[in-house]
Design a protein around this motif. Structure first.
Motif, PDB file in Angstrom:
ATOM      1  N   MET A   1      -0.860  11.707  -1.324  1.00 20.58           N
ATOM      2  CA  MET A   1      -1.989  11.648  -2.258  1.00 20.58           C
ATOM      3  C   MET A   1      -1.840  10.495  -3.234  1.00 20.58           C
ATOM      4  SD  MET A   1      -3.118  15.565  -3.013  1.00 20.58           S
ATOM      5  CE  MET A   1      -1.536  16.188  -3.513  1.00 20.58           C
ATOM      6  N   ARG A   2      -0.622  10.205  -3.678  1.00 17.44           N
ATOM      7  CA  ARG A   2      -0.415   9.056  -4.571  1.00 17.44           C
ATOM      8  C   ARG A   2      -0.766   7.751  -3.865  1.00 17.44           C
ATOM      9  NH1 ARG A   2       5.309  10.942  -6.561  1.00 17.44           N
ATOM     10  NH2 ARG A   2       4.699  12.426  -8.141  1.00 17.44           N
ATOM     11  N   ALA A   3      -0.365   7.621  -2.617  1.00 17.74           N
ATOM     12  CA  ALA A   3      -0.664   6.403  -1.865  1.00 17.74           C
ATOM     13  C   ALA A   3      -2.169   6.241  -1.666  1.00 17.74           C
ATOM     14  CB  ALA A   3       0.058   6.434  -0.520  1.00 17.74           C
ATOM     15  N   GLN A   4      -2.857   7.328  -1.349  1.00 18.52           N
ATOM     16  CA  GLN A   4      -4.301   7.256  -1.161  1.00 18.52           C
ATOM     17  C   GLN A   4      -5.026   6.980  -2.472  1.00 18.52           C
ATOM     18  OE1 GLN A   4      -5.954   7.067   1.632  1.00 18.52           O
ATOM     19  NE2 GLN A   4      -4.101   7.340   2.835  1.00 18.52           N
ATOM     20  N   GLN A   5      -4.513   7.510  -3.575  1.00 17.00           N
ATOM     21  CA  GLN A   5      -5.118   7.227  -4.876  1.00 17.00           C
ATOM     22  C   GLN A   5      -4.985   5.751  -5.217  1.00 17.00           C
ATOM     23  OE1 GLN A   5      -3.450   9.361  -8.188  1.00 17.00           O
ATOM     24  NE2 GLN A   5      -5.181   8.905  -9.499  1.00 17.00           N
ATOM     25  N   ASN A   6      -3.839   5.158  -4.919  1.00 18.19           N
ATOM     26  CA  ASN A   6      -3.639   3.734  -5.152  1.00 18.19           C
ATOM     27  C   ASN A   6      -4.593   2.912  -4.280  1.00 18.19           C
ATOM     28  OD1 ASN A   6      -2.675   1.186  -5.714  1.00 18.19           O
ATOM     29  ND2 ASN A   6      -0.533   1.789  -5.591  1.00 18.19           N
TER      30      ASN A   6
END
Length: 67
Positions: free
Chosen positions: A15-20
């Motif tokens: 989720m952090r990678a997709q948010q970035n």
């Protein structure tokens, strides 16, 4: 790192990678008409897998390799 917390950590890293990636897309749209601006891309790289005896390897999510 197997079990509930391992699964949650894997989900969190994704989720952090997709948010970035979503923030980078927003940045690209905001600067679409800027002269000389070139589009940015997010490169996602898989984390090192965890070795589990008798089972093999289990993935541990993704990280941002670069923008």
């Amino acid at each position: 790192m197997s079990g509930l917390f391992g699964s949650l950590n894997t989900s969190t890293s994704g989720m952090r990678a997709q948010q970035n990636a979503l923030q980078t897309t927003s940045h690209n749209l905001a600067n679409a008409n800027t002269v000389g601006y070139s589009r940015q891309r997010v490169n996602m790289v898989s984390n090192m897998p965890q070795s589990l005896p008798g089972i093999g390897q289990m993935g541990t999510g993704v990280v941002i390799g670069g923008v």
